[in-house]
Design a protein around this motif. Structure first.
Motif, mmCIF file in Angstrom:
data_model
loop_
_atom_site.group_PDB
_atom_site.id
_atom_site.type_symbol
_atom_site.label_atom_id
_atom_site.label_comp_id
_atom_site.label_asym_id
_atom_site.label_seq_id
_atom_site.Cartn_x
_atom_site.Cartn_y
_atom_site.Cartn_z
ATOM 1 N N UNK A 51 44.365 29.568 72.872
ATOM 2 C CA UNK A 51 44.528 30.651 71.896
ATOM 3 C C UNK A 51 43.626 30.449 70.690
ATOM 4 N N UNK A 52 43.408 29.178 70.377
ATOM 5 C CA UNK A 52 42.545 28.833 69.255
ATOM 6 C C UNK A 52 41.113 29.319 69.522
ATOM 7 N N UNK A 53 40.638 29.124 70.754
ATOM 8 C CA UNK A 53 39.285 29.567 71.113
ATOM 9 C C UNK A 53 39.199 31.081 70.993
ATOM 10 N N UNK A 54 40.221 31.749 71.511
ATOM 11 C CA UNK A 54 40.234 33.208 71.442
ATOM 12 C C UNK A 54 40.134 33.662 69.986
ATOM 13 N N UNK A 55 40.897 33.010 69.121
ATOM 14 C CA UNK A 55 40.878 33.390 67.713
ATOM 15 C C UNK A 55 39.506 33.112 67.083
ATOM 16 N N UNK A 56 38.926 31.957 67.445
ATOM 17 C CA UNK A 56 37.608 31.593 66.904
ATOM 18 C C UNK A 56 36.561 32.649 67.287
ATOM 19 N N UNK B 96 37.181 35.830 68.106
ATOM 20 C CA UNK B 96 37.475 37.134 67.515
ATOM 21 C C UNK B 96 37.202 37.164 66.021
ATOM 22 N N UNK B 97 37.348 36.011 65.356
ATOM 23 C CA UNK B 97 37.037 35.953 63.938
ATOM 24 C C UNK B 97 35.541 35.700 63.717
ATOM 25 N N UNK B 98 34.765 35.678 64.807
ATOM 26 C CA UNK B 98 33.315 35.449 64.762
ATOM 27 C C UNK B 98 32.973 34.109 64.126
ATOM 28 N N UNK B 99 33.880 33.146 64.264
ATOM 29 C CA UNK B 99 33.590 31.818 63.753
ATOM 30 C C UNK B 99 32.664 31.075 64.703
ATOM 31 N N UNK B 100 32.705 31.426 65.983
ATOM 32 C CA UNK B 100 31.834 30.774 66.965
ATOM 33 C C UNK B 100 31.185 31.828 67.847
ATOM 34 N N UNK B 101 30.157 31.395 68.620
ATOM 35 C CA UNK B 101 29.486 32.317 69.530
ATOM 36 C C UNK B 101 29.531 31.812 70.969
ATOM 37 N N UNK B 102 29.793 30.491 71.123
ATOM 38 C CA UNK B 102 29.780 29.930 72.474
ATOM 39 C C UNK B 102 30.780 28.772 72.559
ATOM 40 N N UNK B 103 31.413 28.661 73.729
ATOM 41 C CA UNK B 103 32.418 27.600 73.902
ATOM 42 C C UNK B 103 32.642 27.358 75.389
ATOM 43 N N UNK C 238 35.656 26.949 78.192
ATOM 44 C CA UNK C 238 37.028 27.456 78.211
ATOM 45 C C UNK C 238 37.441 27.894 79.595
ATOM 46 N N UNK C 239 38.617 28.509 79.655
ATOM 47 C CA UNK C 239 39.169 28.920 80.943
ATOM 48 C C UNK C 239 39.200 30.448 81.054
ATOM 49 N N UNK C 240 39.319 30.950 82.266
ATOM 50 C CA UNK C 240 39.404 32.405 82.450
ATOM 51 C C UNK C 240 40.540 33.034 81.635
ATOM 52 N N UNK C 241 41.584 32.250 81.349
ATOM 53 C CA UNK C 241 42.716 32.758 80.567
ATOM 54 C C UNK C 241 42.271 33.193 79.172
ATOM 55 N N UNK C 242 41.301 32.453 78.630
ATOM 56 C CA UNK C 242 40.824 32.760 77.281
ATOM 57 C C UNK C 242 40.087 34.104 77.284
ATOM 58 N N UNK C 243 39.246 34.290 78.308
ATOM 59 C CA UNK C 243 38.552 35.577 78.456
ATOM 60 C C UNK C 243 39.573 36.711 78.508
ATOM 61 N N UNK C 244 40.587 36.476 79.332
ATOM 62 C CA UNK C 244 41.646 37.464 79.511
ATOM 63 C C UNK C 244 42.278 37.841 78.167
ATOM 64 N N UNK C 245 42.579 36.809 77.368
ATOM 65 C CA UNK C 245 43.220 37.042 76.070
ATOM 66 C C UNK C 245 42.327 37.859 75.149
ATOM 67 N N UNK C 246 41.040 37.510 75.105
ATOM 68 C CA UNK C 246 40.126 38.198 74.194
ATOM 69 C C UNK C 246 39.936 39.640 74.649
ATOM 70 N N UNK C 247 39.824 39.849 75.977
ATOM 71 C CA UNK C 247 39.640 41.203 76.465
ATOM 72 C C UNK C 247 40.864 42.048 76.179
ATOM 73 N N UNK C 248 42.046 41.439 76.241
ATOM 74 C CA UNK C 248 43.273 42.176 75.947
ATOM 75 C C UNK C 248 43.273 42.701 74.516
ATOM 76 N N UNK C 249 42.547 42.029 73.624
ATOM 77 C CA UNK C 249 42.463 42.475 72.225
ATOM 78 C C UNK C 249 41.157 43.227 71.988
#
Lengths: 275, 296, 382
Positions: free
Chosen positions: C248-253, C255-262, C264-275
């Protein structure tokens, strides 16, 4: 926050009442610095977007609605309240006994006792946490449970009661004790009839502070927690995950509750002083 | 401890019979069983080692040696000391004016103002540390403020997930611990003393350096010990605000030895320097009367 | 609590009452002694009482990877079994192990152990043997997931394999316009301050894929190879904005544009796409590491039967559907996979389960793990 503004400059040796402007300004800036994060949490608890970006786009009460429906949070609140009450009660007994002994008896080693009682709060919390963890599970082979948390909390809360009660005891004139003794009362009667009623508000004030400290504690709790989670641990788990706007709402509620408790403690202290 | 308590030199003037031991037995017993013994046993762990999954209880100095020789421990320890020192000095600088103002200049609502200073101490530390994450972010309030006022043109990302961020957060969360003792001591300074210094021709600076500063030393030291010690042992702020949660500061490494790496002996060994430094500071502070009067 | 009641009672007494009580002999020094003794006893007994187990029998505690207790599948389970699932998310397998061992396996009934972890849990004598006959969905699993080596010790089963997948590279196409193809992007100075990488010593294996020559098995590194990876990681350190702990931390990073690359797992992609955030996935050319996750039950679980039911539920149709939908992970139930169409199977990286699985360097137990931990600490602290 401009910290540079607050660097101390010469203190004018003037009479009370002469207020240099810079001092007032520095103090106001310090107040802002102290309260900015709290204000931010309260503001974002109404923010309509999930990511905490500035400026806030749109306001909502959804997070509060979510919060009040969140059973896990309420379970944690109940659990933390239980821990706080039991830990503060134990601390009251331990702390009052210590303060009374320190104030009313002459003996060597007082500084050492004060030091020992104060250690858990002066040394970093992590030390208390891991020491008790290693003791309970490594040495004694016990399971972690609500009781391990309570013991940890009572240990670092005791000093609050000692300080509060000792401060009050030192204000009480010894002549009261002496008069009571002259009239033939035993020390216990004197304590029951004279001392205790006078220090009771100080005990209550200390107990409230101890409860508040226990309710908010995480550093020690983290290592001692069993199957049930305290509120700060639950919040910590969610903060680690990042996106959890309902936490801002929970935090706002916590701030309000803490404020009420601190005000109550303050009121009891004043009552104690004017008694 | 018990032996000390039992040494009842003489009965108090109020004709009290018996010693304080019956009163102190319970609290001292508690502290002994639930604090001092666990602490001692923890330190014993430092001289053991881990053999795959179990603790090998043969005496060894390997962990102690590791703390001072194996990377990254010495570097992190020094970094933590520097951070703690910087935070302590900054908090002294911030706390002095407001404590002076509260103690000597405020004429009305002083108790209320004092309570306002103390209150953040009792509101959740976790929440306040988290709030800084919101403030310091690339799109956070601080960057937004700097850009609207034209101080910077681009958002500064180095505020968050960095040592700067941890420094700001620490300065904030521990500040009341500095203000309180400092206020207490300044409040006790008699105004006449300051006037006397003025009458003798001491200007503001001289009065501050020669009179106020030395006299407020106990308060300063008491606050400094708290702030220093809290920074040394913290692992929550590095985790939320730091870039590398487990290895920014020594507190994080210690927490990880118990919560992640499962190497208790090394964790205990890493606690030794923290304990030594904090207790050393306490002893220094005690010499200057920062830990309360010695009323024997 | 008796402490509180007694304290309250003491507090409630008025001095006159107390004196009367004392004079009438009802309140003596001995009473006080008894009062304090009682408190002492309660305090001393506390830990002992706690051993008898304070948790309700229908409470299932687990330490798991984020998302594995999603309401989508935990709510129906709770309703069907009148139970409560109480999950704690761990950032790494190490954290799971420390949590299990630190409490002697009494705090958590279950753990969602990846393929590297069960060996350690078994060696620490923390796992309960699982009888496949008690799992109604067991025979529907692909043969390779029924008794895989990472959960089988001395020919006995100690886990229920329910999900698997890769650790991939995620990037924000709004910030990085040309799609990266190599893990080298995670060490590219062009991305300084925009990189987040998982805070887990096991990730050394992922960076070992960049070594030349590439190690045959990135989990079996020589000391020399380990030193080479350490150099890479130290070189990477100043570029990294955040070593992340939870998905969830990666997803937040992102979405807040704190990072550009990381990573991670497919779950993170899923979370970001959901938002509706900006995110893309890459499976780098050097290959990927990945995990195969099993439900393991603590030897000291408060309710092992309920834990078994949960494991069975999670390899059943509802649980497996939930894993695909919520987590975006590959699953292990053959019957369920066979009901999926080609596109869905391709999207979940299991067109051919055996082949797709074999392409991933699956996490494995590392004997000299303390060396890896040391390297990781040194690199991230630098």
């Amino acid at each position: 926050m401009n910290i540079a503004n607050a660097i101390p400059e010469p203190m004018p040796a003037g009479p009370k009442g002469r207020k240099p402007v810079w001092l007032t300004v520095a103090s106001i800036i310090t107040f802002l610095f102290l309260y900015l994060p709290l204000v931010v949490v309260v503001l974002y608890s109404f923010s309509a977007t999930k990511v905490n970006a500035w400026p806030i786009k749109g306001y909502t009460l959804d997070w509060y609605r979510e919060l009040f429906q969140d059973e896990d949070i309420w379970d944690a609140v109940r659990f933390s309240t239980f821990i706080g009450i039991v830990a503060a009660s134990i601390a009251v007994v331990l702390g009052t006994l210590t303060a009374y002994a320190l104030d009313r008896y002459r003996f060597r080693g007082k500084p050492l006792i004060r030091f020992a009682i104060g250690m858990p709060i002066v040394l970093p919390g992590i030390v208390t946490g891991v020491a008790l963890l290693a003791f309970f599970t490594g040495v004694l082979g016990l399971n972690l449970s609500r009781w391990t948390i309570i013991i940890g909390h009572a240990t670092f809360c005791t000093v609050l009661i000692v300080n509060n009660v000792a401060a009050r005891l030192s204000q009480l004139p010894r002549s009261l004790d002496e008069a009571s003794a002259d009239l033939g009362a035993t020390p216990l009667t004197t304590f029951r009839r004279i001392t205790f009623p006078l220090i009771r508000p100080a005990i209550v004030a200390g107990a409230i502070l101890a409860f508040t400290l226990s309710f908010d504690e995480i550093v020690v709790t983290f290592f001692l927690t069993g199957r049930e989670k305290t509120l700060p641990l639950l919040i910590w788990g969610r903060l680690r995950r990042g996106i959890s706007p309902e936490i801002n709402a929970a935090a706002t509620v916590i701030i309000l509750v803490s404020l009420v408790l601190v005000l109550a403690s303050y009121w009891f202290t004043r009552k104690s002083e004017t008694n | 401890m018990a032996a000390i308590a039992a040494k009842d030199e003489q009965a108090a003037p109020s004709g009290r019979k018996g010693g304080p031991l019956p009163l102190l037995a319970l609290p001292l017993g508690w502290m002994l069983v639930f604090y001092l013994i666990p602490l001692a046993l923890l330190l014993v762990h430092a001289f053991w080692s881990v053999d795959y999954l179990t603790i090998d209880r043969t005496f060894t100095l390997e962990n102690i040696k590791a703390v001072f020789t194996v990377a990254p421990y010495p570097a992190v320890l020094i970094r933590t000391l520097l951070m703690a020192a910087a935070v302590t000095l900054t908090d002294i600088a911030i706390a002095f004016p407001i404590s002076w103002w509260l103690a000597k200049k405020v004429t009305s609502h002083r108790e209320l103002l004092l309570m306002l200073v103390v209150f953040p101490l009792w509101s959740s530390y976790l929440v306040r540390a988290f709030a800084w994450k919101t403030i310091l972010g690339t799109n956070g309030i601080l960057n937004s403020f700097l850009q609207t006022t034209g101080i910077t043109s681009e958002p500064i990302s180095a505020f968050l997930y960095s040592k700067t961020g941890m420094y700001i957060t620490f300065c904030h969360v521990w500040l009341p611990f500095m203000i309180l003792p400092l206020y207490t001591i300044l409040d006790r300074l008699p105004d006449t003393l300051l006037e006397a210094s003025g009458d003798l021709g001491g200007n503001g600076w001289k009065t501050f350096l020669r009179v106020i500063l030395p006299l407020s030393l106990p308060g300063l030291l008491a606050g400094s010990v708290s702030v220093f010690s809290l920074t040394m042992g913290d692992y929550i702020t590095p985790s939320l605000i730091g870039g590398s949660p487990g290895t920014e500061l020594i507190g994080g490494i210690v927490a990880d030895q118990f919560g992640v790496a499962n190497n208790w002996p090394l964790g205990a060994a890493l606690i030794l320097p923290i304990l030594a430094i904090v207790i050393g500071l306490l002893l220094v502070a005690n010499r200057f009367g920062a830990l309360g009067r010695d009323e024997r | 609590m008796s402490n509180r009641d007694r304290t309250a009672e003491l507090m409630a007494l008025e001095p006159d009452e107390a004196t009367q009580l004392y004079r009438s002999g009802r309140f003596t020094r001995r009473d006080m002694a008894k009062f304090f003794a009682a408190i002492g006893l309660t305090s001393a007994l506390g830990p002992t009482l706690a051993r008898s187990g304070v948790s309700a029998a229908d409470d299932l505690t687990m330490i798991i990877w984020e998302g594995y207790s999603d309401e989508k599948y935990s709510l129906p389970f709770e309703e069907a079994n009148d139970a409560k699932v109480d999950a704690t998310f761990a950032g790494t397998g190490d954290e799971m192990f420390a949590a299990m061992q630190g409490s002697g396996g009494s705090t958590y009934d279950m753990v969602s152990a990846s393929s590297d972890l069960p060996r350690r849990l078994y060696d620490a004598d923390l796992l309960m043997e699982i009888d496949p006959a008690k799992l109604t969905n067991y025979n529907d699993l692909y043969p390779q997931f029924q008794k895989p080596p990472y959960i089988t010790f001395e020919d006995k089963l100690y886990g229920v394999n329910f999900a698997w997948g890769p650790t991939i590279m995620l990037y924000d196409p709004e910030q990085i316009t040309t799609a990266p193809t190599s893990w080298k992007a995670m060490l590219d100075e062009a991305n300084t301050g925009k990189i987040a990488t998982w805070n887990y010593p096991l990730q050394i294996a992922q960076y070992a894929l960049l070594l030349d020559p590439k190690p045959e098995n990135p989990f079996e590194l020589t000391d020399e190879q380990l030193a080479q990876v350490k150099d890479l990681l130290i070189q990477q350190r100043p570029l990294v904005r955040k070593y992340w702990d939870l998905g969830g931390e990666v997803a937040e990073l992102f979405m807040a544009k704190e990072i550009a690359i990381a990573d991670g797992w497919p779950y993170i992609t899923q979370q970001i796409m959901a938002e509706s955030g900006s995110i893309a996935e890459v499976s780098p050319e050097e290959g990927v590491t990945g995990w195969s996750d099993s439900w393991c039950i603590s030897k000291n679980a408060a309710n092992p039967e309920l834990a078994l039911k949960w494991a069975d539920w999670m390899i059943g149709p509802e649980g497996q559907a939930g894993i695909m939908e919520v987590m975006n992970y590959s699953i292990t139930n053959k019957k369920v996979i066979e009901t999926l169409d080609e596109a869905r199977r391709a999207a979940l990286r299991m067109t051919n389960v055996e082949e797709d699985y074999a392409r991933i360097h699956m996490w494995q137990f590392i004997p000299a793990y303390d060396k890896w931990v040391q390297v990781w600490q040194e690199a991230t602290a630098s």
